[in-house]
Write a protein that holds these residues in place. Structure first.
Motif, PDB file in Angstrom:
ATOM      1  N   ALA A   1       0.828  -1.208   0.000  1.00 42.18           N
ATOM      2  CA  ALA A   1       0.000   0.000   0.000  1.00 42.18           C
ATOM      3  C   ALA A   1       0.865   1.262   0.000  1.00 42.18           C
ATOM      4  N   VAL A   2       1.937   1.254   0.760  1.00 39.28           N
ATOM      5  CA  VAL A   2       2.842   2.408   0.789  1.00 39.28           C
ATOM      6  C   VAL A   2       3.509   2.572  -0.575  1.00 39.28           C
ATOM      7  N   PHE A   3       3.932   1.468  -1.169  1.00 37.91           N
ATOM      8  CA  PHE A   3       4.527   1.517  -2.506  1.00 37.91           C
ATOM      9  C   PHE A   3       3.522   2.073  -3.509  1.00 37.91           C
ATOM     10  N   GLN A   4       2.281   1.607  -3.425  1.00 38.13           N
ATOM     11  CA  GLN A   4       1.245   2.082  -4.346  1.00 38.13           C
ATOM     12  C   GLN A   4       0.989   3.575  -4.177  1.00 38.13           C
ATOM     13  N   THR A   5       1.080   4.083  -2.963  1.00 38.15           N
ATOM     14  CA  THR A   5       0.911   5.516  -2.728  1.00 38.15           C
ATOM     15  C   THR A   5       2.011   6.304  -3.442  1.00 38.15           C
ATOM     16  N   ALA A   6       3.250   5.833  -3.329  1.00 33.36           N
ATOM     17  CA  ALA A   6       4.366   6.492  -4.011  1.00 33.36           C
ATOM     18  C   ALA A   6       4.178   6.434  -5.525  1.00 33.36           C
ATOM     19  N   VAL A   7       3.718   5.296  -6.026  1.00 33.14           N
ATOM     20  CA  VAL A   7       3.472   5.138  -7.465  1.00 33.14           C
ATOM     21  C   VAL A   7       2.359   6.085  -7.914  1.00 33.14           C
ATOM     22  N   ASN A   8       1.304   6.192  -7.131  1.00 27.84           N
ATOM     23  CA  ASN A   8       0.197   7.078  -7.484  1.00 27.84           C
ATOM     24  C   ASN A   8       0.671   8.530  -7.577  1.00 27.84           C
ATOM     25  N   GLN A   9       1.490   8.950  -6.626  1.00 25.83           N
ATOM     26  CA  GLN A   9       2.018  10.311  -6.643  1.00 25.83           C
ATOM     27  C   GLN A   9       2.858  10.558  -7.891  1.00 25.83           C
ATOM     28  N   LYS A  10       3.719   9.608  -8.235  1.00 28.41           N
ATOM     29  CA  LYS A  10       4.565   9.737  -9.417  1.00 28.41           C
ATOM     30  C   LYS A  10       3.723   9.747 -10.680  1.00 28.41           C
ATOM     31  N   CYS A  11       2.711   8.901 -10.735  1.00 27.51           N
ATOM     32  CA  CYS A  11       1.820   8.837 -11.890  1.00 27.51           C
ATOM     33  C   CYS A  11       1.119  10.179 -12.105  1.00 27.51           C
ATOM     34  N   GLN A  12       0.569  10.738 -11.031  1.00 25.51           N
ATOM     35  CA  GLN A  12      -0.120  12.035 -11.129  1.00 25.51           C
ATOM     36  C   GLN A  12       0.834  13.089 -11.703  1.00 25.51           C
ATOM     37  N   SER A  13       2.055  13.084 -11.227  1.00 23.78           N
ATOM     38  CA  SER A  13       3.062  14.041 -11.700  1.00 23.78           C
ATOM     39  C   SER A  13       3.384  13.824 -13.172  1.00 23.78           C
ATOM     40  N   GLU A  14       3.563  12.565 -13.563  1.00 20.65           N
ATOM     41  CA  GLU A  14       3.885  12.238 -14.952  1.00 20.65           C
ATOM     42  C   GLU A  14       2.760  12.675 -15.895  1.00 20.65           C
ATOM     43  N   ILE A  15       1.531  12.386 -15.523  1.00 13.32           N
ATOM     44  CA  ILE A  15       0.407  12.739 -16.391  1.00 13.32           C
ATOM     45  C   ILE A  15       0.302  14.249 -16.533  1.00 13.32           C
ATOM     46  N   LYS A  16       0.362  14.949 -15.430  1.00 15.82           N
ATOM     47  CA  LYS A  16       0.186  16.406 -15.463  1.00 15.82           C
ATOM     48  C   LYS A  16       1.312  17.128 -16.195  1.00 15.82           C
ATOM     49  N   SER A  17       2.471  16.509 -16.312  1.00 20.57           N
ATOM     50  CA  SER A  17       3.577  17.138 -17.040  1.00 20.57           C
ATOM     51  C   SER A  17       3.649  16.696 -18.497  1.00 20.57           C
ATOM     52  N   ASN A  18       2.806  15.754 -18.904  1.00 20.64           N
ATOM     53  CA  ASN A  18       2.797  15.255 -20.275  1.00 20.64           C
ATOM     54  C   ASN A  18       2.227  16.312 -21.211  1.00 20.64           C
ATOM     55  N   GLN A  19       2.927  16.586 -22.308  1.00 18.98           N
ATOM     56  CA  GLN A  19       2.500  17.641 -23.223  1.00 18.98           C
ATOM     57  C   GLN A  19       1.141  17.347 -23.874  1.00 18.98           C
ATOM     58  N   TYR A  20       0.857  16.075 -24.153  1.00 16.53           N
ATOM     59  CA  TYR A  20      -0.425  15.735 -24.772  1.00 16.53           C
ATOM     60  C   TYR A  20      -1.572  15.922 -23.776  1.00 16.53           C
ATOM     61  N   TYR A  21      -1.316  15.567 -22.542  1.00 14.06           N
ATOM     62  CA  TYR A  21      -2.338  15.774 -21.507  1.00 14.06           C
ATOM     63  C   TYR A  21      -2.588  17.261 -21.300  1.00 14.06           C
ATOM     64  N   LYS A  22      -1.525  18.047 -21.269  1.00 14.02           N
ATOM     65  CA  LYS A  22      -1.676  19.497 -21.088  1.00 14.02           C
ATOM     66  C   LYS A  22      -2.545  20.080 -22.192  1.00 14.02           C
ATOM     67  N   LEU A  23      -2.300  19.664 -23.416  1.00 13.79           N
ATOM     68  CA  LEU A  23      -3.077  20.158 -24.550  1.00 13.79           C
ATOM     69  C   LEU A  23      -4.534  19.701 -24.449  1.00 13.79           C
ATOM     70  N   ALA A  24      -4.745  18.427 -24.178  1.00 18.06           N
ATOM     71  CA  ALA A  24      -6.103  17.891 -24.071  1.00 18.06           C
ATOM     72  C   ALA A  24      -6.851  18.498 -22.889  1.00 18.06           C
ATOM     73  N   SER A  25      -6.142  18.790 -21.819  1.00 18.15           N
ATOM     74  CA  SER A  25      -6.804  19.307 -20.619  1.00 18.15           C
ATOM     75  C   SER A  25      -7.364  20.711 -20.822  1.00 18.15           C
ATOM     76  N   LEU A  26      -6.907  21.402 -21.853  1.00 12.63           N
ATOM     77  CA  LEU A  26      -7.449  22.727 -22.146  1.00 12.63           C
ATOM     78  C   LEU A  26      -8.941  22.658 -22.491  1.00 12.63           C
ATOM     79  N   ALA A  27      -9.362  21.528 -23.030  1.00 18.77           N
ATOM     80  CA  ALA A  27     -10.753  21.349 -23.430  1.00 18.77           C
ATOM     81  C   ALA A  27     -11.582  20.619 -22.366  1.00 18.77           C
ATOM     82  N   MET A  28     -10.991  20.367 -21.195  1.00 16.55           N
ATOM     83  CA  MET A  28     -11.686  19.625 -20.143  1.00 16.55           C
ATOM     84  C   MET A  28     -11.953  20.506 -18.928  1.00 16.55           C
TER      85      MET A  28
END
Length: 135
Positions: A48-75
């Motif tokens: 569970a602790v490992f999964q928490t660290a993974v979740n935090q890293k995942c959130q960071s990776e998605i939010k810094s992704n250029q395609y997500y940033k572009l798509a998020s403008l319409a969301m």
């Protein structure tokens, strides 16, 4: 006696991974206490602790992704939250299967290794989870 030794080793790994889980701003004590209250065994707590660290890293990776940033403008912010929670929930579920117990033990000893192992787990599972979500 063997069970006690295994439990002690798992608790030691959990303690070290708590530092790993706290790198993204979530209170490690709160995360650990929540895990202890909801999961019965020491091995599951470490996961569970490992999964928490993974979740935090995942959130960071998605939010810094250029395609997500572009798509998020319409969301809306609710849509953005739903997407990141869905995808990162999937990544957090699958991540423990992408690392070995040796990796987990190494992460417990070395904080640099912890960061690398979490990054590896996210990389190994993120694309699969995005593909599942897009379908």
């Amino acid at each position: 006696m063997k069970t006690l030794s295994k439990f002690a080793t798992t608790v030691a790994i959990l303690s070290a991974l708590t530092g790993c889980a706290s790198t993204g701003g979530i209170d490690a004590t709160t995360a650990t206490n929540t895990a202890v209250n909801t999961i019965g065994t020491a091995t599951n707590i470490g996961t569970a602790v490992f999964q928490t660290a993974v979740n935090q890293k995942c959130q960071s990776e998605i939010k810094s992704n250029q395609y997500y940033k572009l798509a998020s403008l319409a969301m809306t912010s609710e849509q953005q939250t739903k997407i990141t929670e869905s995808v990162c929930g999937c990544v957090s579920e699958k991540a423990p299967q992408s690392v070995s117990l040796t990796d987990m033990a190494t992460a417990a000893i070395d904080s640099t290794a912890c960061t690398q192992i979490v990054t590896k787990a996210v990389s190994n599972t993120l694309q699969a989870c995005v593909s599942e979500f897009v379908k």
